[in-house]
Every structure is written in structure tokens, then in C-alpha cells.
Design a protein around this motif. Structure first.
Motif, PDB file in Angstrom:
ATOM      1  N   GLU A  16      67.468  -8.520 -42.671  1.00  0.00           N
ATOM      2  CA  GLU A  16      67.059  -7.951 -41.387  1.00  0.00           C
ATOM      3  C   GLU A  16      67.686  -6.576 -41.158  1.00  0.00           C
ATOM      4  OE1 GLU A  16      67.319 -10.784 -38.177  1.00  0.00           O
ATOM      5  OE2 GLU A  16      66.231 -12.261 -39.368  1.00  0.00           O
ATOM      6  N   ASP A  37      56.550  -6.022 -36.748  1.00  0.00           N
ATOM      7  CA  ASP A  37      56.922  -6.263 -35.365  1.00  0.00           C
ATOM      8  C   ASP A  37      55.964  -7.266 -34.733  1.00  0.00           C
ATOM      9  OD1 ASP A  37      58.961  -4.401 -35.559  1.00  0.00           O
ATOM     10  OD2 ASP A  37      57.761  -2.777 -34.752  1.00  0.00           O
ATOM     11  N   CYS A  38      56.463  -7.975 -33.747  1.00  0.00           N
ATOM     12  CA  CYS A  38      55.679  -8.960 -33.014  1.00  0.00           C
ATOM     13  C   CYS A  38      54.539  -8.271 -32.261  1.00  0.00           C
ATOM     14  CB  CYS A  38      56.588  -9.701 -32.034  1.00  0.00           C
ATOM     15  SG  CYS A  38      55.722 -10.828 -30.932  1.00  0.00           S
ATOM     16  N   ILE A  45      59.902  -9.255 -36.133  1.00  0.00           N
ATOM     17  CA  ILE A  45      59.800 -10.677 -36.458  1.00  0.00           C
ATOM     18  C   ILE A  45      60.883 -10.969 -37.485  1.00  0.00           C
ATOM     19  CG2 ILE A  45      58.351 -12.493 -37.441  1.00  0.00           C
ATOM     20  CD1 ILE A  45      55.901 -10.917 -36.469  1.00  0.00           C
ATOM     21  N   PRO A  46      61.769 -11.934 -37.222  1.00  0.00           N
ATOM     22  CA  PRO A  46      62.868 -12.220 -38.146  1.00  0.00           C
ATOM     23  C   PRO A  46      62.374 -12.606 -39.539  1.00  0.00           C
ATOM     24  CG  PRO A  46      63.224 -13.310 -36.041  1.00  0.00           C
ATOM     25  CD  PRO A  46      61.825 -12.770 -36.021  1.00  0.00           C
ATOM     26  N   ARG A  49      61.494 -16.230 -40.168  1.00  0.00           N
ATOM     27  CA  ARG A  49      60.174 -16.672 -39.703  1.00  0.00           C
ATOM     28  C   ARG A  49      59.092 -16.219 -40.670  1.00  0.00           C
ATOM     29  NH1 ARG A  49      56.903 -18.862 -36.150  1.00  0.00           N
ATOM     30  NH2 ARG A  49      55.137 -17.769 -35.232  1.00  0.00           N
ATOM     31  N   CYS A  59      56.577 -13.290 -32.807  1.00  0.00           N
ATOM     32  CA  CYS A  59      57.912 -13.862 -32.951  1.00  0.00           C
ATOM     33  C   CYS A  59      57.867 -15.293 -32.409  1.00  0.00           C
ATOM     34  CB  CYS A  59      58.945 -13.016 -32.211  1.00  0.00           C
ATOM     35  SG  CYS A  59      58.801 -13.038 -30.419  1.00  0.00           S
ATOM     36  N   ASP A  61      59.488 -16.718 -29.996  1.00  0.00           N
ATOM     37  CA  ASP A  61      59.462 -16.806 -28.532  1.00  0.00           C
ATOM     38  C   ASP A  61      58.053 -16.562 -27.989  1.00  0.00           C
ATOM     39  OD1 ASP A  61      62.173 -17.388 -28.402  1.00  0.00           O
ATOM     40  OD2 ASP A  61      62.745 -15.288 -28.140  1.00  0.00           O
ATOM     41  N   CYS A  62      57.371 -15.544 -28.487  1.00  0.00           N
ATOM     42  CA  CYS A  62      56.007 -15.266 -28.026  1.00  0.00           C
ATOM     43  C   CYS A  62      55.051 -16.378 -28.452  1.00  0.00           C
ATOM     44  CB  CYS A  62      55.529 -13.917 -28.555  1.00  0.00           C
ATOM     45  SG  CYS A  62      56.329 -12.503 -27.742  1.00  0.00           S
ATOM     46  N   GLN A  63      55.265 -16.936 -29.647  1.00  0.00           N
ATOM     47  CA  GLN A  63      54.417 -18.038 -30.101  1.00  0.00           C
ATOM     48  C   GLN A  63      54.588 -19.253 -29.203  1.00  0.00           C
ATOM     49  OE1 GLN A  63      52.207 -17.869 -32.783  1.00  0.00           O
ATOM     50  NE2 GLN A  63      51.443 -19.782 -31.963  1.00  0.00           N
TER      51      GLN A  63
END
Length: 68
Positions: A16, A37-38, A45-46, A49, A59, A61-63
Motif C-alpha cells: 500500500e 481508487d474507490c 482500495i486496499p 481487498r 472499498c 466500507d462503500c460496498q
């Protein structure tokens, strides 16, 4: 957490940091190899993931928010 989990976390963190440095240098939201990026919040995005779900556009959280 066992030694394998700790090693994987260190590897993820290093990856990262490398991705962030390349993004900063290139000014791009998407990098070769799929790092991106998300689409929801714009945060990176990590790597963990993307390794688990290479086609991820959001990401976690958004998912979760979208599913939820």
C-alpha cells in the motif's frame, strides 16, 4: 494472530505504501496491475481487498453501505 498473518499484514502495508508513492508520482487514480481508487468515496482500495476481489470497484466500507 499467527506469524503468517503478521507477515501478510506487513506485506500488505508495504504494498500500500508503494502504491501510494506511485500514485503520488503519477497523479493517477488507477495503476497498472489493478490498484485503484474507490468509485464511491475516492479512497485507495486496499491491496488486501484487491487480492481477494480483483474486480472490486468499491472499498469495503462503500460496498457495505451499498448492500446495506
Amino acid at each position: 494472530m499467527d506469524a503468517l498473518d503478521q507477515a501478510q499484514e506487513r506485506e500488505d502495508a508495504l504494498l500500500e505504501r508503494r502504491i501510494a508513492a506511485i500514485r503520488e508520482a503519477s497523479g493517477s487514480g488507477e495503476l497498472p496491475g489493478g490498484a485503484r481508487d474507490c468509485a464511491g468515496c475516492g479512497a485507495p482500495i486496499p491491496a488486501k481487498r484487491l487480492r481477494a476481489l480483483p474486480a472490486a470497484k468499491l472499498c469495503i466500507d462503500c460496498q457495505r453501505e451499498r448492500e446495506g
